[in-house]
Design a protein around this motif. Structure first.
Motif, mmCIF file in Angstrom:
data_model
loop_
_atom_site.group_PDB
_atom_site.id
_atom_site.type_symbol
_atom_site.label_atom_id
_atom_site.label_comp_id
_atom_site.label_asym_id
_atom_site.label_seq_id
_atom_site.Cartn_x
_atom_site.Cartn_y
_atom_site.Cartn_z
ATOM 1 N N ALA A 150 10.714 96.024 0.413
ATOM 2 C CA ALA A 150 11.783 95.043 0.202
ATOM 3 C C ALA A 150 11.684 94.392 -1.180
ATOM 4 N N GLU A 151 10.436 93.988 -1.542
ATOM 5 C CA GLU A 151 10.262 93.343 -2.850
ATOM 6 C C GLU A 151 10.546 94.317 -3.981
ATOM 7 N N SER A 152 10.076 95.567 -3.826
ATOM 8 C CA SER A 152 10.323 96.569 -4.872
ATOM 9 C C SER A 152 11.814 96.854 -4.997
ATOM 10 N N THR A 153 12.503 96.937 -3.829
ATOM 11 C CA THR A 153 13.948 97.177 -3.862
ATOM 12 C C THR A 153 14.671 96.029 -4.552
ATOM 13 N N ALA A 154 14.270 94.796 -4.231
ATOM 14 C CA ALA A 154 14.902 93.633 -4.864
ATOM 15 C C ALA A 154 14.666 93.634 -6.374
ATOM 16 N N LEU A 155 13.448 94.014 -6.772
ATOM 17 C CA LEU A 155 13.152 94.050 -8.208
ATOM 18 C C LEU A 155 13.911 95.179 -8.899
ATOM 19 N N VAL A 156 14.024 96.359 -8.230
ATOM 20 C CA VAL A 156 14.805 97.447 -8.810
ATOM 21 C C VAL A 156 16.253 96.986 -9.000
ATOM 22 N N SER A 157 16.782 96.280 -7.966
ATOM 23 C CA SER A 157 18.153 95.769 -8.064
ATOM 24 C C SER A 157 18.289 94.786 -9.221
ATOM 25 N N ALA A 158 17.285 93.900 -9.397
ATOM 26 C CA ALA A 158 17.351 92.916 -10.487
ATOM 27 C C ALA A 158 17.277 93.604 -11.853
ATOM 28 N N TYR A 159 16.370 94.608 -11.964
ATOM 29 C CA TYR A 159 16.308 95.354 -13.226
ATOM 30 C C TYR A 159 17.625 96.080 -13.493
ATOM 31 N N THR A 160 18.207 96.672 -12.429
ATOM 32 C CA THR A 160 19.466 97.396 -12.588
ATOM 33 C C THR A 160 20.582 96.453 -13.016
ATOM 34 N N ARG A 161 20.638 95.243 -12.378
ATOM 35 C CA ARG A 161 21.661 94.276 -12.779
ATOM 36 C C ARG A 161 21.490 93.853 -14.235
ATOM 37 N N THR A 162 20.230 93.685 -14.638
ATOM 38 C CA THR A 162 19.979 93.333 -16.041
ATOM 39 C C THR A 162 20.469 94.434 -16.967
ATOM 40 N N ALA A 173 8.848 103.747 -7.856
ATOM 41 C CA ALA A 173 7.652 104.496 -7.464
ATOM 42 C C ALA A 173 6.854 103.737 -6.397
ATOM 43 N N ALA A 174 6.759 102.398 -6.545
ATOM 44 C CA ALA A 174 6.032 101.606 -5.551
ATOM 45 C C ALA A 174 6.714 101.681 -4.197
ATOM 46 N N ALA A 175 8.054 101.629 -4.193
ATOM 47 C CA ALA A 175 8.788 101.729 -2.925
ATOM 48 C C ALA A 175 8.579 103.094 -2.286
ATOM 49 N N GLU A 176 8.574 104.143 -3.107
ATOM 50 C CA GLU A 176 8.369 105.498 -2.563
ATOM 51 C C GLU A 176 6.973 105.639 -1.961
ATOM 52 N N ARG A 177 5.966 105.074 -2.624
ATOM 53 C CA ARG A 177 4.604 105.154 -2.070
ATOM 54 C C ARG A 177 4.522 104.389 -0.748
ATOM 55 N N ALA A 178 5.190 103.220 -0.705
ATOM 56 C CA ALA A 178 5.153 102.437 0.527
ATOM 57 C C ALA A 178 5.844 103.176 1.670
ATOM 58 N N VAL A 179 6.967 103.860 1.360
ATOM 59 C CA VAL A 179 7.662 104.636 2.393
ATOM 60 C C VAL A 179 6.770 105.762 2.910
ATOM 61 N N GLU A 180 6.079 106.431 1.979
ATOM 62 C CA GLU A 180 5.174 107.512 2.398
ATOM 63 C C GLU A 180 4.068 106.952 3.313
ATOM 64 N N ASN A 181 3.500 105.803 2.972
ATOM 65 C CA ASN A 181 2.461 105.199 3.822
ATOM 66 C C ASN A 181 3.018 104.793 5.180
ATOM 67 N N LEU A 182 4.281 104.355 5.197
ATOM 68 C CA LEU A 182 4.899 104.024 6.474
ATOM 69 C C LEU A 182 5.011 105.248 7.379
ATOM 70 N N TYR A 183 5.326 106.384 6.760
ATOM 71 C CA TYR A 183 5.376 107.613 7.565
ATOM 72 C C TYR A 183 3.996 107.954 8.123
ATOM 73 N N ARG A 184 2.958 107.751 7.306
ATOM 74 C CA ARG A 184 1.604 108.045 7.789
ATOM 75 C C ARG A 184 1.214 107.088 8.930
ATOM 76 N N VAL A 185 1.562 105.816 8.772
ATOM 77 C CA VAL A 185 1.259 104.854 9.840
ATOM 78 C C VAL A 185 1.998 105.219 11.121
ATOM 79 N N GLU A 186 3.247 105.668 10.946
ATOM 80 C CA GLU A 186 4.020 106.076 12.109
ATOM 81 C C GLU A 186 3.329 107.220 12.861
ATOM 82 N N GLY A 187 2.826 108.185 12.081
ATOM 83 C CA GLY A 187 2.127 109.314 12.718
ATOM 84 C C GLY A 187 0.891 108.857 13.493
#
Length: 664
Positions: free
Chosen positions: A48-60, A169-183
């Motif tokens: 969530a934080e990475s997405t918000a920051l990506v959005s803020a960078y994109t808006r900038t 990249a941070a969001a992608e790593r977190a998503v990958e870890n979420l998949y591992r936790v799910e498993g």
């Protein structure tokens, strides 16, 4: 009894073991669930934080791009509203940077500090560029653009892309870890079920379902950060990433790629006239047509507003141009928006790598320049040409000189061509025609500077300047005892100017000139471009007492219903039909029909381009009211016209005298 007692003790021990095992299992599952939940919560927070920051960078980044676009627009159209829009985009940059500092890490705050410093330099350069444009120094403006604004923009774009890419990249790593936790959680749930614990099984299923929902939400957040919410297409960030990957692969493999930048011409009118709902429908349909017409390997993106981009991998210049023309034909088919049918014009800029550039930023800039040229020339598809960088300053020089000319007392002057009544050979008025005496280039043809002014908001300022000179000249002639109605041409843009009516009223009051001494001429095309708005403007002028004319009749397109409703007094037949009426039966019939139409509507009919006595007699036979052309007089300066009037309209180039009408 002893056996029963021992059996009871045995089952007691078994039950105790079973109970203990169940409790241990439940505790283990609960502990595992808590750990998984904590891990999931932590990873979801990262996403969530990475997405918000990506959005803020994109808006900038989008605000910085908008600042650059407005800076270029101001060079062509130095309207105060453009600078106000620029200040709003600057405020958007600062707000987005504040958001990054508030939710970002120490590394983000350090990066924001660099961005603020670079943006301050960027803004300072643009402000000086604005000042150069305002003072009529296009060469200085071009120098600032090339040497300061461009490099500062590139630095800002690189800094913002760095910040956005780090958090993607941070969001992608977190998503990958979420998949591992799910498993892990799923396996634990099945292990618990193996112990026959229905409660643990149910709990595990619910937890797994909850876990999948969290993963889905995290994936959706990342999708929203890289895709346009209206059309579902990739946004600028994702398009730039894919372009970089494809470009790197093409340079490595020796293959070409083409990018196309699409812009919908006059899209703002769709929003203004039909509403934003229809504008959104149009954008979705444009996106759908582009996607349907391309290969699965191509990328279509919405960069901003009404601007789209297409990435054609493995496509060179010739094939790319064919594809651009095909896409243009698709977009030129009518769009049905609910119950409304809309046709749009599209401009396309095209650039090819590595032919035109081998870096992402440079390639996008080449396509942007080509798009700018396409919008300016209204030619559909334009391929990038290095000469565009040279041509643009020349056009800016002409615009700058024209702005400066309007501030000088003697560069822009008006010549006046008489309009003569065919029934009595009396002067009915004159048409004011602007002439430019450039201090270096000499006489500049109106055919050269009028189209340039019409392509920008400068035409409104030029028209206001011509109106002021014409009304002042009418006052001068009144003081000399001559009441000569003066006609001034209005550009299509002027009918959309909300200040036109007030400006005309102020000029008439300021110079003490009666409204009947001013006539304004508009073309059919200008009126039909926006009939409702044109009707309101013309009614206001008519109520003021100003006479109105339809100019160049027959060359545009008309709606009889609107023509009948327009508060005009005069219909001017275009010179092309008058010139050929003696040799073309078709043109003679058109002139006759125009005369009959004008009289049926209660209008005075004027024939333009009258050059021979034969044409004069033919027009008299048709019942035409007024003639204007070289047969009577060429356009001439005010002093020469005054002498011409006092001599009864006698001119060595004109065989027949003309008597004055309305002299006091």
């Amino acid at each position: 009894m002893p056996e029963w007692g021992s059996s009871v003790k045995r089952w007691y021990r078994i039950s105790r073991v079973a109970w203990f095992g169940m409790v241990v299992t439940i505790i283990a599952i609960a502990v595992g669930a808590l750990l998984a939940s904590a891990s999931t919560r932590r990873l979801t927070t990262v996403v969530a934080e990475s997405t918000a920051l990506v959005s803020a960078y994109t808006r900038t980044d989008e605000a910085v791009v908008a600042e650059r676009s407005l800076e270029r627009q101001y060079r062509l159209n130095p309207d105060p509203s453009v600078r106000r829009d620029y200040e709003r985009q600057k405020e958007n940059v600062l707000v987005a940077l504040d958001d990054i500092e508030r939710i970002g890490t120490a590394e983000d705050r350090a990066l924001v500090k660099k961005v603020r410093f670079a943006h301050s330099y960027y803004d300072s350069a643009i402000q000086r560029l604005f000042d150069a444009v305002d003072t009529g120094s296009p060469s200085l403006a071009y120098s600032i653009e090339s040497n300061e604004v461009g490099p500062a923009f590139d630095e800002l774009d690189e800094l913002l892309d760095t910040g956005a890419e780090r958090h993607v990249a941070a969001a992608e790593r977190a998503v990958e870890n979420l998949y591992r936790v799910e498993g892990t959680v799923t396996v634990a749930a099945w292990v618990g079920s193996a112990f026959g614990m229905a409660l643990a099984f149910t709990f595990g299923l619910l937890l797994a379902r909850y876990q999948r929902e969290l993963v889905r939400q995290a994936a959706d957040s990342r999708h929203h950060a890289t895709h346009d919410p209206l059309t579902g297409l990739p946004n600028r960030t994702l398009f730039t990433d894919r372009l970089g990957e494809t470009l790197a692969g093409g340079l490595r493999d020796g293959t070409e790629l083409t990018i196309l930048r699409f812009d919908l011409d006059r899209f703002k009118e769709v929003n203004d006239v039909l509403g934003h709902h229809h504008g959104d429908l149009l954008l979705r349909q444009v996106a759908a047509r582009l996607c349907e017409a391309l290969r699965a390997s191509d990328t279509v993106a919405r960069l901003s507003g009404d601007e789209f981009a297409v990435l054609l991998a493995g496509t060179g210049a010739e094939a790319g141009h064919r594809q651009a023309e095909r896409l243009l034909r698709e977009l030129h088919r009518s769009f049905t928006l609910d119950t409304v049918t809309v046709d749009v014009e599209v401009s396309v800029g095209m650039a090819v790598a590595p032919l035109h550039a081998d870096r992402v930023d440079d390639l996008m800039r080449c396509a942007d320049l080509a798009l700018f040229q396409a919008k300016d020339a209204k030619t559909g598809v334009v391929v990038y040409d290095p000469d565009m960088v040279v041509d643009q300053p020349n056009r800016l020089v002409l615009l700058g000189d024209l702005r400066r000319a309007m501030e000088q007392p003697d560069e822009l002057v008006l010549h006046y061509q008489p309009k003569v009544g065919l029934r009595n050979d009396r002067l009915c008025g004159v048409e004011a025609l602007v002439r430019w005496r450039h201090p270096v280039r000499g006489v500049v043809s109106p055919a050269e500077f009028i189209p340039v002014a019409e392509s920008t908001g400068l035409i409104n300022r030029l028209t206001a300047h011509v109106l002021a000179m014409a009304v002042a000249q009418a006052r001068t002639w009144l003081d000399e005892g001559l009441e000569v109605p003066i006609a001034v041409n209005l550009s299509p843009r002027c009918l959309l100017d909300p200040d036109l009516l007030g400006r005309v009223r102020e000029l008439l009051v300021e110079h003490g000139v009666p409204a009947r001494a001013l006539r304004l001429e508009v073309t059919e095309t200008a009126v039909m471009a926006n009939p409702a708005l044109a009707l309101r403007t013309l009614n206001g002028l008519h109520d003021l007492g100003v006479r109105l004319s339809i100019d160049d009749y027959g060359t545009g397109y008309s709606s009889m219903a609107y023509l009948r409703r327009l508060p005009v007094d005069e219909l001017k037949v275009d010179r092309s039909f008058v010139t050929n009426m003696s040799t073309s039966d078709h043109d003679a019939v058109l002139v006759r029909s125009a005369v009959d139409l004008g009289h049926n509507l209660g209008l005075t009919v004027v024939a333009e381009g009258v050059e021979t006595a034969g044409q004069v007699e033919a027009l008299r036979d048709l019942g035409c009211d007024i003639a204007q052309g070289f047969h009577y007089a060429r356009p001439m300066p005010p002093a020469e016209l005054a002498g011409w009037l006092r001599d009864g309209g006698r001119d060595p180039r004109v065989p027949a005298p003309v008597r004055m009408s309305g002299a006091r």
